[in-house]
Design a protein around this motif. Structure first.
Motif, PDB file in Angstrom:
ATOM      1  N   THR A 123       0.825  -1.199   0.000  1.00 26.09           N
ATOM      2  CA  THR A 123       0.000   0.000   0.000  1.00 26.09           C
ATOM      3  C   THR A 123       0.862   1.252   0.000  1.00 26.09           C
ATOM      4  O   THR A 123       0.533   2.236  -0.660  1.00 26.09           O
ATOM      5  CB  THR A 123      -0.962  -0.016   1.201  1.00 26.09           C
ATOM      6  N   THR A 143      -5.332  -4.008   4.310  1.00 25.01           N
ATOM      7  CA  THR A 143      -5.948  -3.877   3.001  1.00 25.01           C
ATOM      8  C   THR A 143      -6.794  -5.114   2.744  1.00 25.01           C
ATOM      9  O   THR A 143      -6.260  -6.190   2.597  1.00 25.01           O
ATOM     10  CB  THR A 143      -4.875  -3.804   1.905  1.00 25.01           C
ATOM     11  N   ASP A 162      -4.032  -2.319  -5.764  1.00 24.46           N
ATOM     12  CA  ASP A 162      -3.400  -2.789  -4.534  1.00 24.46           C
ATOM     13  C   ASP A 162      -4.237  -3.956  -4.006  1.00 24.46           C
ATOM     14  O   ASP A 162      -5.371  -3.772  -3.585  1.00 24.46           O
ATOM     15  CB  ASP A 162      -3.400  -1.636  -3.525  1.00 24.46           C
TER      16      ASP A 162
HETATM   17 MG    MG Z   1      -1.931  -2.787   2.452  1.00 28.73          MG
END
Ligand code: MG
Ligand code: GDP
Length: 773
Positions: A123, A143, A162
């Motif tokens: 990230t 995430t 991502d």
């Molecule tokens: Mg992440």
């Protein structure tokens, strides 16, 4: 569009060929090279294969194969030309037609995904390139969704994604499946495998699986600063050559190396990258022979899978991968393949007394170790040593707890005491504004609306902005430094007794900020039962929206023990939620929970940039809420308290006679047992949309002076408990529905929290009354 969509007689220009390496190579060898024209000789519906003409040769492709070739058709080119009359992007070459031109523009668009272990810095790199402000954190699973961003660099347009962090690409956790599916179905042009340079061995394990998949890959050797500092030596070029993927050192915190990373991607896309090549991870003689045998059977199939390399399928079959089994089952000779697999597995077991799945894992680790032995020289383990020393103290079986509690206390102390100064300033500013407006405006409903509704309501909540930002700065710091993972670790034992897992503790602490991301973060808990229980108790954790209510009440009723009482409120939330967890895992949610690893990332000094950015993001969100939800709610509450309007009544009597007074009176009998009156009842009802509204409503109802409310110290305390425990806001309920997949759990949460709030406040009030009288 895709080549398969072209109709007979149409021509197009090839943009790219997708699919795994082996497939791409074959198709390219047939002449499907980017920039070349292709003509459809015969594409009859329901007829496979389709006939094409490329470079004056006639070739046929299966429909499924043609689906993996991206082209630009004449119509597309015409449409593009009309939409972009000045033809943005790269300039035209001499005698170039629009179709070729557009194909070149499209070639300059690359789809890139970030794949890697949790905490490897995906990230961070993603944010630097895309300028996005996604959350980074020092523990797994921050995430949980794919995030999308863009980056323009050296004439290329990058679409960045991502992906959630994974340790492996087996089909065990939702993240693993998600990442695998994403890679296979979306065909990214380049995969950026982000690896943590301070933990090469574990990180490269995932790399070996990506190699099996035969996808175009570049490695970002992230945390390179730590590697440098440690004094360890890594021959980056050599390792890249061994793995068949270019490696670029990066530092996600500062952005060092990011440009080089993208530059190398362009080199790869243009076919100039020399290091990139397809290798086979050698699993040793025994396994390799089996892999090849199964692969041979898979290859017999005229249409194995253009998405999956046969080798990948074969390895995954040996690992008993459910999803791959499902794919293979659809092949014509499925039975034959499965038989061969079973025979091979039996042979492996006979020979090494180990099941094939762990044999493959071992072999992969062996491969990684071998590669590192050749390229990596350890000098000292400075960082880990530091980590060990700190861990010896903060995760100590006795000292760990008081340290944790002291830190929490310190956090609330700062939230309250440091926050007091800016809060006073804002408060004074709001007061000043109210007075000025009062002087300027003529008496009447509009003046009342602006002063009593908007300025009191929104102003009554906006003053808490500093407190909330301080709280977030602390949470952010704890996450980034790695302390949060330790807190989870020391809580593990206690959590186990409650039928939970230490990992549940992280979403719980995140819940201090806001319950909604906390509920999303439960996705990292592998075990379904623990996940569900955690989700159900998170609303009992006091989010920052409840903070304003506490501060209002504490400042008025407990000025001398402010931080302590605030700390108590949070503690009550935790203790009660842990208690409810026990109840739920015992009586409500059935099933066994299974154990799983809790990783302890090394400590890292959180960057000021990351902490302040995150804090500011939250501040911005808070302000946005002020301008929307809270503003509307304040106006609504004011209107309900203003109408029906009787000019002759005193302010208090007016309110009692208004609609809001009637609503309050209606619920008053229910909350009387908790020591609460109708005004508090109104605030509670208003807070169903968002808990900040409780505070803004109080500000409107009490005209900013809570001491006139008639609450006693005890009933004020009970009110705080009620606010802490009752109905989570509507967005939280929706979050629970979303994550659990069932409305049932959202409704259950709404019900159990409100009931608990009522019971606990009643008990506290009644007992408190007994003691005092
Ligand atoms: Mg992440
Ligand atoms: P993700 O889980 O892979 O998305 O990782 P994050 O981007 O959330 O980063 C995890 C942690 O590592 C954060 O605390 C980052 O600030 C930190 N971090 C990221 N890149 C680097 C780096 O290159 N060097 C150092 N020292 N820390 C980094």
């Amino acid at each position: 569009m895709r080549l398969s969509e072209l109709r007979t007689g149409q021509t197009a220009v090839i943009v790219r060929v997708m699919g795994h390496g082996g497939f791409r190579k074959r198709i390219v060898e047939m002449g499907f090279i980017k920039g070349k024209s292709v003509e459809v000789l015969l594409n009859a519906p329901l007829h496979d294969p389709v006939k094409y003409k490329v470079m004056d040769y006639e070739v046929s492709l299966r429909r499924a194969e043609a689906e993996l070739v991206e082209v630009v058709s004449e119509e597309e080119a015409k449409e593009w030309e009309s939409l972009h009359p000045n033809q943005r992007g790269i300039p035209a070459e001499e005698h170039e037609d629009v179709m070729h031109r557009l194909a070149r523009v499209k070639e300059h668009e690359l789809n890139v995904v970030f794949v890697g272990n949790p905490n490897s810095g995906k990230t961070s790199l993603f944010n630097i390139a895309s300028g996005a402000h996604e959350r980074v954190g020092n523990y797994s699973g921050v995430t949980v969704d794919a995030k999308v961003g863009h980056f323009d660099f050296e004439g290329y347009h990058f679409n960045l994604v991502d992906l959630p962090g994974t340790y492996s690409l087996s089909a065990y956790t939702p993240e693993e499946l998600y990442v695998r599916k994403y890679i296979i179905e979306r065909h990214p042009d380049i995969i950026v495998n982000v690896i943590d340079a301070s933990n090469l061995e574990r990180n490269l394990y995932l790399t070996t699986q990506l190699i099996d998949m035969d996808v175009p890959m570049i490695i970002a050797l992230n945390m390179y600063d730590e590697l440098r500092e440690s004094g360890n030596e890594l021959d980056i070029e050599q390792l890249g050559t061994l793995l068949g993927a270019p490696i670029v050192p990066t530092v996600g915190k500062t952005g060092e190396g990011v440009h080089e990373l993208f530059h190398q991607m362009i080199e790869m896309a243009e076919g100039k990258q020399k290091t990139a090549r397809h290798i086979h991870v050698n699993h040793g003689v025994l396994l390799e022979e089996k892999i090849e045998r199964i692969e041979a059977f898979i290859r017999k199939n005229p249409e194995p899978h253009h998405n999956y390399s046969a080798r990948f399928l074969s390895i995954k079959l040996l690992e008993n991968d459910r999803q791959v089994e499902g794919i293979v089952r659809k092949l014509d000779n499925a039975q034959e393949i499965f038989n061969e697999r079973d025979v091979c597995q039996k042979e492996i077991e006979d020979e090494i007394q180990e099941d094939s799945e762990s044999a493959i894992t071992d072999a992969k680790y062996g491969f990684v170790q071998g590669a590192l032995k050749e390229t990596f020289k350890k000098v000292q383990r400075y960082k880990r040593l530091m980590t060990k020393r700190i861990d010896a103290v903060v995760t100590h079986q006795i000292w760990g707890y008081p340290i944790f509690l002291a830190l929490m206390y310190f956090m609330f102390f700062c939230t309250f005491n440091i926050g007091q100064y800016p809060m006073d300033w804002i408060d004074a500013a709001v007061g000043w504004l109210g007075e000025r407006v009062g002087e300027w405006m003529a008496d009447g409903a509009l003046k009342d609306l602006i002063i009593d509704g908007i300025i009191s309501g929104v102003g009554g909540v906006i003053v808490f902005l500093p407190n909330i930002m301080i709280l977030y700065a602390f949470i952010s710091w704890m996450e980034d430094s790695g302390y949060m993972a330790r807190a989870a670790f020391i809580m593990d034992k206690i959590m186990h007794r409650m039928g939970l897992h230490g990992k549940s503790f992280i979403p719980m602490i995140m819940g201090f900020g806001c319950n909604i991301p906390a509920i999303m973060a439960t996705r990292t808990i592998e075990d379904r039962k623990s996940r569900l229980v955690t989700m159900l108790i998170i609303p009992l954790i006091s989010c920052s929206a409840r903070l304003p209510v506490y501060i209002i009440i504490i400042s008025a009723f407990f000025p001398h023990n402010a931080a302590l009482i605030l700390f108590c409120m949070y503690l009550i939330g935790i203790v009660f939620s842990v208690f409810m967890a026990k109840v739920f895992s015992r009586f409500v949610i059935k099933g066994e929970s299974s154990p799983f690893v809790m990783e302890l990332p090394p400590y890292r000094m959180p960057s000021m940039k990351s902490v302040s950015r995150h804090t500011w993001e939250k501040g911005k969100q808070y302000l946005k809420k002020m301008g929307t939800t809270i503003l509307v709610a304040s106006i609504a509450v004011w209107a309900l308290s203003y109408f029906p309007h009787h000019e002759e009544l005193s302010e208090d009597m007016q309110m009692e006679a208004s609609y809001i007074g009637q609503i309050g009176k209606f619920v008053e009998p229910v909350i009387k047992s908790c020591g609460l009156q109708w005004k508090e009842g109104v605030a509670l009802i208003a807070g169903i949309g968002a808990k900040e509204i409780v505070a803004s409503t109080m500000a409107v109802l009490y005209h900013g002076d809570i001491t006139t409310s008639g609450m006693t110290t005890l009933s004020a305390f009970c009110f705080m408990i009620f606010v802490l425990l009752y109905f989570p806001c509507i967005p939280t309920c929706i979050g629970i529905k979303h994550e659990s997949g069932k409305w049932k759990w959202a409704c259950f949460t709404a019900f159990h929290t409100t009931l608990s709030a009522w019971i606990i406040s009643t008990i506290v009030y009644q007992i408190g009354n007994l003691i005092m009288s």
